[in-house]
Design an enzyme around this catalytic site. Structure first.
Site, PDB file in Angstrom:
ATOM      1  N   PHE A 176      46.495  44.610  58.931  1.00 45.75           N
ATOM      2  CA  PHE A 176      47.942  44.618  59.114  1.00 45.75           C
ATOM      3  C   PHE A 176      48.384  43.404  59.927  1.00 45.75           C
ATOM      4  O   PHE A 176      47.736  43.040  60.912  1.00 45.75           O
ATOM      5  CB  PHE A 176      48.388  45.864  59.905  1.00 45.75           C
ATOM      6  CG  PHE A 176      48.056  47.177  59.283  1.00 45.75           C
ATOM      7  CD1 PHE A 176      48.974  47.840  58.487  1.00 45.75           C
ATOM      8  CD2 PHE A 176      46.822  47.784  59.520  1.00 45.75           C
ATOM      9  CE1 PHE A 176      48.674  49.082  57.936  1.00 45.75           C
ATOM     10  CE2 PHE A 176      46.516  49.018  58.971  1.00 45.75           C
ATOM     11  CZ  PHE A 176      47.446  49.666  58.179  1.00 45.75           C
ATOM     12  N   ASP A 177      49.496  42.828  59.543  1.00 45.02           N
ATOM     13  CA  ASP A 177      50.228  41.936  60.423  1.00 45.02           C
ATOM     14  C   ASP A 177      50.900  42.793  61.493  1.00 45.02           C
ATOM     15  O   ASP A 177      50.957  44.028  61.374  1.00 45.02           O
ATOM     16  CB  ASP A 177      51.246  41.152  59.599  1.00 45.02           C
ATOM     17  CG  ASP A 177      52.035  40.153  60.424  1.00 45.02           C
ATOM     18  OD1 ASP A 177      51.520  39.692  61.457  1.00 45.02           O
ATOM     19  OD2 ASP A 177      53.177  39.833  60.027  1.00 45.02           O
ATOM     20  N   GLY A 178      51.427  42.136  62.521  1.00 47.39           N
ATOM     21  CA  GLY A 178      52.056  42.878  63.610  1.00 47.39           C
ATOM     22  C   GLY A 178      53.551  43.044  63.428  1.00 47.39           C
ATOM     23  O   GLY A 178      54.041  44.079  62.960  1.00 47.39           O
TER      24      GLY A 178
END
Length: 383
Positions: A228-230
């Site tokens: 996941f990206d943040g």
């Protein structure tokens, strides 16, 4: 590098089969062998095209309730490759398309970009059933398609051919599937149609647009890996807005001043939460070190300058990722190539394209301020 959304601009549903733009088909004129395995097919049509498949397990037919399972809804156009069929639809119309599908219902669809992810979910389910035979807390997959129910026979045959266990179908005949997604308590929706993905996000359903790429990295068959990206994925786009409006220095100042204030949740926070819930079931049986689910945070945030707020937010939510990579603006593609996730979620096409160049199956989350200001190749990024 060629990165084609399986939903091109022409993919708005003008009919029962929206247009597809992909790079290969892999269709075969050969017929299949009889389906093998533990599948017991009992297809019945109900509620405008929803079809259920059953499976024989010890003690009877097994149907997890949607409210207990982690429900993954996947479009047939990202699970399989259907561009030849789409060409028939575009060139000859709906009736010839339906006729073609019936005539070729004993020919398999080739696998699409979501296929390795779905197979990994089933591998996790196998482990969960071994440890918790009576539990309904596992992945439940719903196949979602705009197709008419006539195409259902070919889809069912394809699923059996590829040895998939998909219990629920939703064939909408060109109508929007979003209402069905809510009824199924969907935890994640993967589609080729970016407009429907946006519609799902607006309804509070975690969703992402999937893509095909010329290069695909081999992934694990025994461990599900999700990256996941943040910001604007797990977290809100609050900090991203500061960066877009005021630049990098103001972004760092803002994060320092607010490091003890939790970030608001982003569109995929609930999906990470669902993964964590299943991980804890393995931990409870002593399988932390060999857990078949592994999660990653891969963010362009800097660790010292802005990472602490992200980590404190996850901790306060009671969530964790197995690994966290703070890249301080470095390209994500090389790191993802080492991780080899089954899927990587990011809100910026720049990073989706970079991941695809390295062979990672990446999905775009069209959420937040970044959708209004697409990143250019020479710009910095703080997220």
């Amino acid at each position: 590098m060629s990165l084609d959304s399986v939903n091109a601009a022409t993919a708005q549903e003008a009919g029962p089969c929206p247009a597809v733009n992909a790079t290969t088909n892999g269709d075969s004129p050969s017929s299949w062998e009889e389906p093998k395995g533990l599948y017991h097919q009992n297809a019945s049509t109900e509620n405008s095209g929803v079809v259920r498949r059953t499976r024989k397990v010890e003690g009877g037919i097994f149907f997890p309730k949607p409210e207990n399972a982690v429900t993954i809804a996947v479009s047939s156009r990202v699970l399989f490759r259907t561009e030849k069929e789409d060409m028939v639809f575009r060139e000859k119309g709906v009736e010839e398309y339906l006729k073609y599908q019936v005539e070729h219902e004993v020919e398999p669809f080739a696998t699409g970009p979501a296929f390795p992810f779905i197979k990994a979910l089933e591998a996790v389910n196998t482990r969960l059933r071994d440890l918790y035979p009576d539990s309904e807390e596992l992945f439940d997959i719903v196949l979602v398609t705009y197709n008419h129910a006539h195409v259902g026979v070919r889809l069912i045959n394809t699923i059996n051919y590829h040895n998939l266990f998909i219990e629920r179908f939703c064939m909408t005949g060109g109508s929007s599937p979003i209402g069905y997604l809510k009824a199924f308590h969907t935890n994640l929706y993967l589609s080729a149609d970016s407009e429907k993905v946006r519609e799902a996000l607006e309804e509070g359903i975690a969703a992402a647009t999937m893509f095909t790429s010329d290069k695909l990295t081999e992934v694990s068959e025994t461990q599900l890996r999700v990256a996941f990206d943040g910001d604007a994925v797990l977290f809100s786009d609050e900090s991203e807005r500061i960066f877009k409006a005021h630049g990098l220095d103001k972004f760092f100042e803002h994060e320092k001043e607010h490091e003890n204030k939790l970030l608001d949740h982003g569109p995929l926070k609930g999906f990470l939460e669902a993964l964590g819930k299943l991980q804890k079931k393995f931990y409870a049986k002593g399988h932390r070190l060999d857990c078949p689910i592994r999660t990653y945070l891969v963010t362009a945030r800097s660790a010292a300058s802005s990472g602490i707020r992200a980590l404190k937010t996850l901790r306060a939510w009671g969530l964790e990722t197995d690994e966290a990579l703070f890249l301080a603006g470095a390209p994500k593609g090389p790191m993802l190539e080492k991780i080899r996730p089954h899927i990587y979620f990011d809100d910026q096409m720049f990073h989706v394209e970079g991941a695809a160049e390295m062979g990672t199956i990446a999905a775009h989350v069209p959420y937040g301020i970044a959708q209004k200001y697409p990143r250019k190749k020479d710009m910095g990024k703080a997220k």
